[in-house]
Design an enzyme around this catalytic site. Sequence first.
Site, PDB file in Angstrom:
ATOM      1  N   LYS A 114       0.737  -1.308  -0.198  1.00  0.00           N
ATOM      2  CA  LYS A 114      -0.110   0.100  -0.058  1.00  0.00           C
ATOM      3  C   LYS A 114       0.857   1.292  -0.014  1.00  0.00           C
ATOM      4  CE  LYS A 114      -4.414  -1.643   2.119  1.00  0.00           C
ATOM      5  NZ  LYS A 114      -5.465  -1.473   2.835  1.00  0.00           N
ATOM      6  N   LYS A 195      -4.552 -10.525  -6.558  1.00  0.00           N
ATOM      7  CA  LYS A 195      -5.881 -10.993  -5.759  1.00  0.00           C
ATOM      8  C   LYS A 195      -6.822 -10.065  -6.313  1.00  0.00           C
ATOM      9  CE  LYS A 195      -5.956  -8.326  -1.752  1.00  0.00           C
ATOM     10  NZ  LYS A 195      -6.368  -8.042  -0.428  1.00  0.00           N
ATOM     11  N   LYS A 198     -11.401  -4.756  -4.515  1.00  0.00           N
ATOM     12  CA  LYS A 198     -12.233  -3.861  -4.538  1.00  0.00           C
ATOM     13  C   LYS A 198     -11.386  -2.398  -4.849  1.00  0.00           C
ATOM     14  CE  LYS A 198     -12.671  -3.633   0.181  1.00  0.00           C
ATOM     15  NZ  LYS A 198     -13.090  -4.180   1.256  1.00  0.00           N
TER      16      LYS A 198
END
Length: 332
Positions: A114, A195, A198
């Site tokens: 991230k 993966k 969203k």
Amino acid sequence: MANPKRVLSGIQPSGRLTIGNYIGAMKSYVALQEEHDCYYMIADLHGITVPQDPEALREQTEMVTALYVAIGLNPDKAAIFLQSHVPAHAELGWIMTTLSYMGELERMTQFKDKSAGKEAVGAGLFVYPPLMAADILLYKAHLVPVGDDQKQHLELTRDLAGRFNHRFGETLVVPEPLIPKLGARIMSLDDASKKMSKSNPNPGSYIAMLDSPDDIRKKISRAKTDLGREIAYDPEEKPEISNLITIFSQCSGKSVPDIEKAYEGQGYGTFKKDVAEAVVSALEPIQARYADIRASGEIHRILKDGADRAAAVADATLREAKQAMGFLLPRR
Ligand code: AMP
Ligand code: TRP
């Protein structure tokens, strides 16, 4: 109840939930509520570790709450609550931060992913794992149903619980992750090396739990497939088809060998159509219940009741932990 265990898990209210969330984690939530003492939260304090829009946070928080009920969680059995409604999370989160080492937090792959390539990285993203540890440890949870990507955070939680107990005396329970054998990592429809998420900017890469049947059919018909035409489960050699087989199996209840047998000698076309229908059939009843719950205005009552039950457990553990550490406790 035969040998009931304490269960805690949570999902961030960021973006729209996908069938990855459903298959990797939420299906287990429902299965566990019959026999165990379950606490399922919406991790809104974790949701603000990346920039967020207040209106979107409100909407997504209601959306995840309603989806919890729509998948079949019964608020009379499992406590459904917001992390921010139980202040003990922030407080034990701070305590867990003080027990964490910089080095171990720097090794967290979710943090590395991230923060990669970002100029300004919020400190909240760095101390995200000790807050997650607090979420779990406050409930003395034995079991934590999660997808594969949370394994490393669970390892850290186990280390922190052990460290706390070692320093301050046996207080916290060392939890176990509960990761599904099949479907712990649902992959992206456009790239089976990533993966399903969203936060992917391409909506064709994921199926949201609230996608319309037509969108689901379109997305699956366009899903990337491997070379060759054999329908065989082999995640190394045929990652794209294996991902679709996993989704099919988890949405239909059919076993992987049964699926392989049923499509022997057939091309990808029929197979993909059937995968799409299985996903549509699994999601349709959830979507119908979702609409009812949103319309009912029940969400706030469910969250109030859930938070009261959660706080009773969390406050008691926090008090115990603080006492063990040498904090002077306020007299009651
Ligand atoms: P998140 O959306 O990151 O808050 O994740 C909520 C839960 O869903 C966690 O237990 C994740 O491990 C699980 N999860 C998220 N994406 C996937 C995926 N693609 N496959 C399997 N599990 C997933
Ligand atoms: N970090 C989890 C995720 O992104 C969400 C989460 C927060 C969680 N606190 C938790 C999951 C406690 C399990 C237990 O998926």
